[in-house]
Design a protein around this motif. Structure first.
Motif, mmCIF file in Angstrom:
data_model
loop_
_atom_site.group_PDB
_atom_site.id
_atom_site.type_symbol
_atom_site.label_atom_id
_atom_site.label_comp_id
_atom_site.label_asym_id
_atom_site.label_seq_id
_atom_site.Cartn_x
_atom_site.Cartn_y
_atom_site.Cartn_z
ATOM 1 N N ARG A 1 1.025 -1.400 0.174
ATOM 2 C CA ARG A 1 0.273 -0.072 -0.448
ATOM 3 C C ARG A 1 0.822 1.260 0.170
ATOM 4 O O ARG A 1 0.506 1.882 -0.803
ATOM 5 C CB ARG A 1 -0.678 0.058 1.638
ATOM 6 N N ARG A 2 1.842 1.507 0.823
ATOM 7 C CA ARG A 2 2.759 2.591 1.005
ATOM 8 C C ARG A 2 3.385 2.638 -0.604
ATOM 9 O O ARG A 2 3.606 3.574 -0.776
ATOM 10 C CB ARG A 2 4.032 2.398 1.853
ATOM 11 N N PHE A 3 3.596 1.537 -1.057
ATOM 12 C CA PHE A 3 4.691 1.868 -2.248
ATOM 13 C C PHE A 3 3.622 2.701 -3.671
ATOM 14 O O PHE A 3 4.629 2.967 -4.240
ATOM 15 C CB PHE A 3 5.244 0.283 -2.618
ATOM 16 N N PHE A 4 2.527 1.908 -3.478
ATOM 17 C CA PHE A 4 1.582 2.231 -4.489
ATOM 18 C C PHE A 4 0.507 3.514 -4.161
ATOM 19 O O PHE A 4 -0.190 4.258 -4.965
ATOM 20 C CB PHE A 4 0.615 1.286 -5.058
ATOM 21 N N GLY A 5 1.201 4.096 -2.683
ATOM 22 C CA GLY A 5 0.746 4.885 -2.042
ATOM 23 C C GLY A 5 -1.194 5.163 -1.895
ATOM 24 O O GLY A 5 -1.973 5.973 -2.055
ATOM 25 N N LEU A 6 -1.752 3.699 -1.423
ATOM 26 C CA LEU A 6 -2.716 3.118 -0.820
ATOM 27 C C LEU A 6 -3.335 3.326 -0.194
ATOM 28 O O LEU A 6 -2.276 3.527 1.101
ATOM 29 C CB LEU A 6 -3.396 1.391 -1.782
ATOM 30 N N SER B 1 -9.331 -5.327 -4.140
ATOM 31 C CA SER B 1 -10.058 -5.777 -5.087
ATOM 32 C C SER B 1 -10.738 -5.271 -6.629
ATOM 33 O O SER B 1 -10.871 -5.653 -7.608
ATOM 34 C CB SER B 1 -10.889 -6.924 -4.421
ATOM 35 N N THR B 2 -10.845 -4.075 -5.977
ATOM 36 C CA THR B 2 -11.371 -2.841 -7.012
ATOM 37 C C THR B 2 -10.958 -2.175 -7.974
ATOM 38 O O THR B 2 -11.150 -1.991 -8.294
ATOM 39 C CB THR B 2 -12.457 -1.859 -6.534
ATOM 40 N N ILE B 3 -9.341 -2.331 -7.381
ATOM 41 C CA ILE B 3 -8.064 -1.426 -7.642
ATOM 42 C C ILE B 3 -7.309 -2.134 -9.228
ATOM 43 O O ILE B 3 -6.385 -3.106 -8.824
ATOM 44 C CB ILE B 3 -7.464 -0.826 -6.716
ATOM 45 N N PRO B 4 -8.055 -2.200 -10.850
ATOM 46 C CA PRO B 4 -7.434 -2.484 -11.601
ATOM 47 C C PRO B 4 -5.488 -2.396 -11.580
ATOM 48 O O PRO B 4 -5.114 -1.038 -11.133
ATOM 49 C CB PRO B 4 -7.785 -2.394 -12.770
ATOM 50 N N GLN C 1 -4.184 0.672 -12.677
ATOM 51 C CA GLN C 1 -4.148 1.876 -12.777
ATOM 52 C C GLN C 1 -3.074 2.283 -11.722
ATOM 53 O O GLN C 1 -2.297 3.039 -11.238
ATOM 54 C CB GLN C 1 -5.454 1.797 -10.853
ATOM 55 N N LEU C 2 -2.049 1.347 -11.328
ATOM 56 C CA LEU C 2 -0.757 1.185 -10.717
ATOM 57 C C LEU C 2 0.090 1.299 -11.112
ATOM 58 O O LEU C 2 1.097 1.954 -10.716
ATOM 59 C CB LEU C 2 -1.079 0.202 -9.815
ATOM 60 N N MET C 3 0.616 0.868 -12.083
ATOM 61 C CA MET C 3 1.548 0.736 -13.084
ATOM 62 C C MET C 3 1.111 0.633 -14.896
ATOM 63 O O MET C 3 0.255 0.728 -15.128
ATOM 64 C CB MET C 3 1.838 -0.692 -12.997
ATOM 65 N N PRO C 4 2.873 1.216 -15.252
ATOM 66 C CA PRO C 4 2.147 1.367 -17.294
ATOM 67 C C PRO C 4 1.891 0.201 -18.055
ATOM 68 O O PRO C 4 1.414 -1.021 -16.731
ATOM 69 C CB PRO C 4 3.211 1.627 -17.061
ATOM 70 N N ALA C 5 1.294 0.405 -19.065
ATOM 71 C CA ALA C 5 0.590 -0.783 -18.998
ATOM 72 C C ALA C 5 1.596 -1.775 -19.704
ATOM 73 O O ALA C 5 1.415 -3.254 -20.158
ATOM 74 C CB ALA C 5 0.204 -0.590 -20.805
ATOM 75 N N GLU C 6 2.859 -1.410 -20.253
ATOM 76 C CA GLU C 6 3.717 -2.456 -20.491
ATOM 77 C C GLU C 6 4.475 -3.416 -19.174
ATOM 78 O O GLU C 6 4.356 -4.709 -19.475
ATOM 79 C CB GLU C 6 5.389 -1.893 -21.231
ATOM 80 N N THR C 7 4.126 -2.678 -17.959
ATOM 81 C CA THR C 7 4.459 -3.748 -16.975
ATOM 82 C C THR C 7 3.027 -4.457 -16.799
ATOM 83 O O THR C 7 3.348 -5.436 -16.261
ATOM 84 C CB THR C 7 5.248 -2.657 -15.757
#
Length: 798
Positions: A343-348, A355-358, A361-367
């Protein structure tokens, strides 16, 4: 025991008495006392007046006292109800009345010691009764306590020792650190407290043996185990002991030991527990190296996750208190769990429903595409996997992660994908730095002027360019061969102990060894060796420094010094002889004149007899004068400038000096033709010819001069003056002939020859642009040939 004395008086009489009894006493005045401080003491000593103050810090302290379950000893000025009531309110175990008689203090302390020991044993039995899950939970709690203790290693070591003693039901525990050849017991607790600060030779105890072997050692009964130092064990009444090496960065640095006063006190689970505790302490000691700390934590995480996967509470507690990013996904790719670092790494936010966060929303498309592919492969295979990937922070900073994926199942059999990701950005940077360092080191070895050889007790595995130049072979001609093949036979026995690099057999020492390169000659080198890891396996590195040229220079310097002394002596002797010789010559001339003046007064025939005597005397005196002149020529210093030298005079002078050595061994024959003048030093050339004549004489046995011959030839050949000294002596073998110009090589007995004569002759002749060579045949004699170039410019003749 450890006491915390709450007093504003740093010299309180109770503190002084406790110190005299050998206890550890900490005196504090108030607010600086924390929960961590309380948890590290056995007894709290507090006065009634501090309880009555009811300050805010003391109210907090009361709760911490109950939580820590420490014993409380009160101090009162008198036995009045008003004085005792505050102490009863906080539940003191006992109290002392002023003026705090030492006898009363010692009696109370003996009581507390029994209570503390009984408490520790009760705790030990309670912990032993729990299963492996509870024990691991205690270890996890210990890890959290280590984090709270910070970087104070003394606090961490004491915490580990006490927890290990409690978890394993021991009566004593200690942490020993290797310092040189000694084991320094930095921390000790329980009945082992007396060993704190003590130094013991490593090889004298079972704990030292555990360190030296790098393995766990357990004894169930010290009285029956020959590995135990019975004197030390009996001094503490120890009957069972368990020792685990402490390792930091894969290097053994000490030992974690526990002991009991009853036999067969420890079982396999205690051994595993102590190994885990030793791992925690080793990680704490090595936390300065971030990569090592992360690797240790990764190992710890993997072992704990496997052991505690049935306990969700312990699972969450563990994952939320380590730096790894952890998550779980169902088979549809939806996250069902993430830990706090994730959570801390992605700022959640803490309450966000992951479960509702795809992923998008957290990373670039290629990653996202790369990670989803890895997740799908893990689901399909059902096997654990490890992969590296780049995951950027929300701010766009790229971070490298090492992700462990595994399949977990709930009680209904549903599959979930578990992932644990470790930030290895710093490790990757360190690996790159290591790669560059290895490249630099290889360039250093390749460019080293010293010859480097690497082997594993036999064929060479690697040689640097200097090694090829040293033995005058190509690299592929050296690799696969033994270095001993090139060592002089007389030096091989000494070289064996040097070349293997084993401790106690010459490793790390320096020694001079002679080598025989395939193309001939002898090379002297200074070699040293050491053990190292080469291509992942133990090997020996041998370094050789070529001393051949330096040895030759040293030999020439010694000879030059000796010759300078001989020359000085010869010059002095010649000068001293010249003075009386002048008187003798003058007086002989006077006697000759006087004899002719009185010739008429002598009887017939008497004049002829006297003239014959004077003529013989003059001849002897002239021989002495010529010898003195030759000595003065021989003793001229090297500092004189090259001159035009007449080789006839050189040969005549050398023959005159060697006449006494030659006349009893051989007939001397001179064949001298006209030769051009040569450039050089008459003294040095005389030294060479004299040395050759003496050597020729020594090759012939004395007593038969009429049957042996020494022939001296002087002739011209191709604008060069040639001198040959031939003898009919014993001759030389091919082996001797190949080494006659080597410094210090001689076939004469010890004390007769130095082995420097022909080496010096070679240096003199070549120094003036000439050549010297020899041929010989056993039983037929030898021929030494000197070739000197004719003089090309006009120089002062001598």
């Amino acid at each position: 025991m450890r006491f915390l004395l709450l007093s504003r008086d740093g010299d309180h009489p109770i503190g002084a008495e406790l110190t005299r009894m050998g206890h550890e006493v900490v005196v504090a005045s108030g607010p600086e006392v924390t929960a961590a401080t309380i948890s590290l003491v056995d007894v709290l000593v507090v006065g009634a007046e501090q309880v009555r103050e009811k300050s805010e810090w003391f109210n907090r302290l009361r709760a911490q006292i109950r939580a820590a379950e420490v014993s409380v000893l009160g101090m009162v000025a008198n036995l009045s109800d008003e004085e005792i009531a505050p102490l009863m309110e906080i539940g003191v175990d006992d109290y002392l009345t002023a003026p705090f008689n030492p006898v009363d203090v010692r009696a109370r302390i003996a009581l507390f010691e029994r209570r503390c020991y009984a408490f520790m044993r009760r705790q030990s039995h309670e912990e032993s009764a729990r299963g492996e899950i509870e024990r691991l939970a205690a270890i996890i709690q210990t890890q959290n306590d280590i984090a709270l203790a910070g970087l104070d290693l003394d606090v961490v070591m004491r915490l580990i020792a006490e927890r290990a003693m409690i978890l394993c039901g021991a009566g004593g525990a200690a942490v020993g650190i290797i310092e040189g050849e000694e084991m320094y017991y930095r921390i000790a607790t329980g009945f082992s407290k007396q060993f704190e600060g003590v130094r013991i030779p490593i090889n004298s105890t079972m704990a030292g043996a555990s360190v030296m072997r790098g393995e766990v050692m357990r004894t169930d009964d010290t009285e029956r185990d020959p590995r135990v130092n019975l004197k030390v064990a009996r001094s503490q009444k120890v009957r069972s002991m368990l020792n685990v090496p402490l390792k930091r960065d894969n290097q053994t640095v000490g030992v974690l030991s526990i002991a009991s006063q009853v036999p067969y006190a420890f079982v396999d689970s205690d051994e595993r527990t102590l190994e885990l505790m030793a791992g925690l302490l080793g990680a704490a000691m090595g936390n300065a190296a971030e990569h090592a700390a992360k690797q240790a934590l990764m190992t710890e995480v993997a072992s704990i996750v496997t052991a505690l996967q049935e306990s969700q509470h312990l699972f969450d507690s563990f994952l939320n208190n380590n730096p790894a990013l952890a998550y779980m996904k169902d088979e549809s790719g939806r996250r069902v769990f993430v830990n706090e670092p994730f959570r801390r790494f992605f700022g959640l936010s803490p309450g966000a429903d992951v479960s509702t966060i795809p992923d998008a929303q957290l990373m670039p498309a290629e990653t996202v595409a790369h990670l989803q592919e890895q997740d799908e492969q893990a689901f399909k295979s059902g096997q654990p996997s490890v992969s590296e990937s780049m995951i950027p922070t929300p701010d766009g900073e790229p971070r490298q992660f090492l992700t462990y994926r595994f399949i977990a199942r709930d009680s209904s059999g549903r599959r979930f994908l578990g992932g644990v990701s470790f930030d290895i950005t710093e490790r990757k940077a360190a690996e790159e730095a290591l790669r560059r360092s290895e490249e630099s080191f290889r360039a250093l070895i390749e460019g080293s002027p010293e010859a480097i050889f690497v082997h594993r007790g036999g064929p060479l595995l690697y040689v640097n360019p200097s090694a090829c130049s040293f033995l005058r072979l190509k690299g592929n001609e050296l690799v696969g061969r033994s270095l001993l093949d090139f060592v002089h036979p007389e030096d091989r026995a000494a070289a064996v102990g040097m070349l293997d690099g084993l401790p106690g057999r010459g490793a790390h020492r320096v020694r001079e060894i002679r080598f025989l390169p395939p193309d001939g000659g002898v090379l002297t080198a200074e070699i040293s060796s050491l053990r190292l890891v080469f291509a992942g396996q133990p090997a020996t590195l041998v370094s050789a420094r070529d001393l051949t040229e330096r040895k030759q220079i040293q030999a020439r310097l010694v000879v030059a010094d000796r010759l300078a002394s001989v020359g000085t002596l010869a010059a002095g002797v010649a000068h001293e002889i010249n003075n009386p010789l002048a008187f003798v010559i003058s007086n002989l001339s006077f006697l000759t004149e006087e004899l002719h003046a009185i010739a008429g007064l002598l009887p017939p025939g008497r004049l002829d007899e006297l003239e014959e005597v004077l003529e013989e005397t003059n001849e002897g005196v002239n021989r002495v004068r010529l010898i003195v002149q030759d000595l003065k020529t021989f003793s001229r210093g090297d500092e004189e400038q090259p001159t035009a030298v007449d080789l006839r005079r050189v040969i005549d002078s050398a023959l005159a000096l060697a006449r006494g050595e030659l006349r009893h061994r051989a007939t001397v024959v001179k064949e001298m033709s006209e030769v051009p003048l040569v450039e050089g030093s008459e003294a040095r050339f005389g030294q060479v010819v004299l040395n050759l004549l003496i050597n020729a004489a020594h090759a012939i046995s004395a007593g038969q001069p009429d049957k042996n011959e020494i022939r001296v030839v002087l002739r011209t050949e191709s604008n060069h003056a040639i001198i040959e000294v031939r003898d009919t002596g014993c001759g030389m073998s091919p082996e001797v002939l190949s080494r006659i110009f080597d410094p210090f090589y001689t076939t004469k007995p010890v004390g007769v020859g130095t082995g420097l004569g022909l080496s010096i002759c070679h240096g003199i002749i070549t120094g003036f642009g000439g050549e010297i060579s020899a041929t010989s045949e056993m039983g037929k004699g030898s021929v030494f040939r000197i070739s000197l170039p004719a003089l090309r410019q006009k120089l002062k003749a001598v």
